[in-house]
Enzyme design. Structure first.
Site, PDB file in Angstrom:
ATOM      1  CG  LEU A   3     -41.154  29.820  47.283  1.00  0.00           C
ATOM      2  CD1 LEU A   3     -42.073  29.790  47.554  1.00  0.00           C
ATOM      3  CD2 LEU A   3     -41.772  27.980  46.328  1.00  0.00           C
ATOM      4  CB  THR A  10     -33.319  36.152  31.278  1.00  0.00           C
ATOM      5  OG1 THR A  10     -33.637  35.031  30.987  1.00  0.00           O
ATOM      6  CG2 THR A  10     -34.945  37.215  32.232  1.00  0.00           C
ATOM      7  CG  ASN A  32     -46.540  29.789  46.395  1.00  0.00           C
ATOM      8  OD1 ASN A  32     -46.211  29.676  44.947  1.00  0.00           O
ATOM      9  ND2 ASN A  32     -46.339  27.986  46.885  1.00  0.00           N
ATOM     10  CG  ASP A  90     -38.889  23.379  37.956  1.00  0.00           C
ATOM     11  OD1 ASP A  90     -38.828  22.668  37.314  1.00  0.00           O
ATOM     12  OD2 ASP A  90     -39.044  22.878  39.369  1.00  0.00           O
TER      13      ASP A  90
END
Length: 333
Positions: free
Chosen positions: A174, A304, A206, A229
């Site tokens: 995003l 990551t 999104n 998140d």
């Protein structure tokens, strides 16, 4: 070059230059030249300072017929021809510090970016130009199979690209700066490694709103949700990327047998994602034997940037890996 207060000697039509609205040089071409003399009034000659290319652009509008390149313009062109400061000269990859952004964005806010009307409108030639030279795709052509939701800086995508070189995959992010970083990273890797990383791409979108716009029913075989998140406040739990109603959409685009991978360093969020998946009728957990045999599971905490950060700090991770299944009602019918 001004010789004195009375005359200007220059090459006529020596070079044609085109500038954008920011004053940056876009195109220049050299033509046949001849010498001419132009008489200037004394006061006018004194009032002709060296000007920045942006000022030249404002005077020349769409294009400029430059008699000669003034020193300031020459220096600017030399700087523009040098390597982009956002790119590492030795590796050709983007420097992350120029693409920093907030850790998370509000997925419920309205963002402005193009969204395909349907999966058939996704232009594969923009994402995989070597594999799809034309935007026209036949029904039997390859389709995207892996989707990294909230891909961040693309660490997992890069690792998966070489692990599954025949599989098309895409990251969905995003944040615009982060998306641009991943694009530059992939382009740099393609240049540095000819023939590799042609199966990976990224798109700014999104995924909580537009997953069905990108993927058909049963198209994906793997979906990744790595360090999303946490949205700690209870009123913001609806923003979490793993939720009961969003799992319905993920189950739609995942084929039977497809796998959904989740990992987080927040225990409460880990329990939330595991509970959502456990209570959904179209997902079942992988056994310990299957997890040990899956090479992708090992990448969840190492590939990551977030996973590497957690490892450096000695943190703990909580993962949930589930398989897409047919609901019991369909199996009995």
């Amino acid at each position: 070059r001004i010789a004195d207060d009375r005359s200007l000697r220059y090459r006529e039509v020596r070079r044609i230059a085109y500038f954008d609205v920011g004053g940056r040089l876009l195109l220049e071409s050299t033509e046949e030249t001849r010498w001419s003399d132009v008489k200037l009034e004394k006061n006018k000659a004194k009032q002709t300072p060296l000007k920045h290319s942006a000022a030249l652009h404002e005077e020349a509008k769409d294009f400029c017929f430059l008699a000669s390149l003034i020193p300031s313009l020459q220096r600017e062109i030399m700087l523009q021809n040098k390597a982009n400061p956002t790119i590492n000269k030795s590796t050709g990859l983007p420097r992350k510090r120029f693409y920093r952004a907030r850790a998370h964005s509000n997925p419920l806010s309205d963002s402005h970016f193009p969204v395909p009307l349907s999966p058939s409108h996704v232009d594969y030639s923009l994402h995989y130009p070597q594999l799809f030279p034309s935007s026209d795709r036949s029904d039997g052509s390859k389709k995207i199979e892996f989707a990294d939701i909230g891909c961040g800086f693309g660490g997992l995508l890069i690792s998966l690209s070489t692990l599954f070189p025949e599989t098309l995959m895409i990251g969905m992010e995003l944040r615009d700066k982060v998306t641009e970083y991943v694009k530059e990273r992939i382009l740099g890797l393609r240049v540095a490694n000819p023939g590799q990383y042609q199966n990976v791409s990224v798109v700014r979108t999104n995924s909580m709103k537009y997953i069905p716009n990108y993927f058909e029913k049963g198209q994906l075989s793997k979906m990744f949700f790595l360090f999303p998140d946490p949205h700690f406040k209870e009123k913001n739990h609806r923003r979490r990327v793993i939720s009961p109603h969003l799992l319905d959409e993920y189950a739609y685009v995942l084929k039977v047998g497809g796998i959904i991978y989740t990992i987080t360093d927040v225990e409460e969020l880990g329990e939330w994602m595991k509970s959502c998946l456990q209570n959904h009728p179209m997902f079942e957990p992988l056994s310990e034997t299957e997890l040990d045999a899956d090479p992708v599971v090992k990448l969840l905490s190492t590939a990551t940037e977030e996973g590497q950060k957690v490892a450096r700090n000695g943190g703990q991770t909580f993962q949930a890996v589930y398989r897409r299944i047919k609901p019991a009602s369909q199996e009995n019918s």
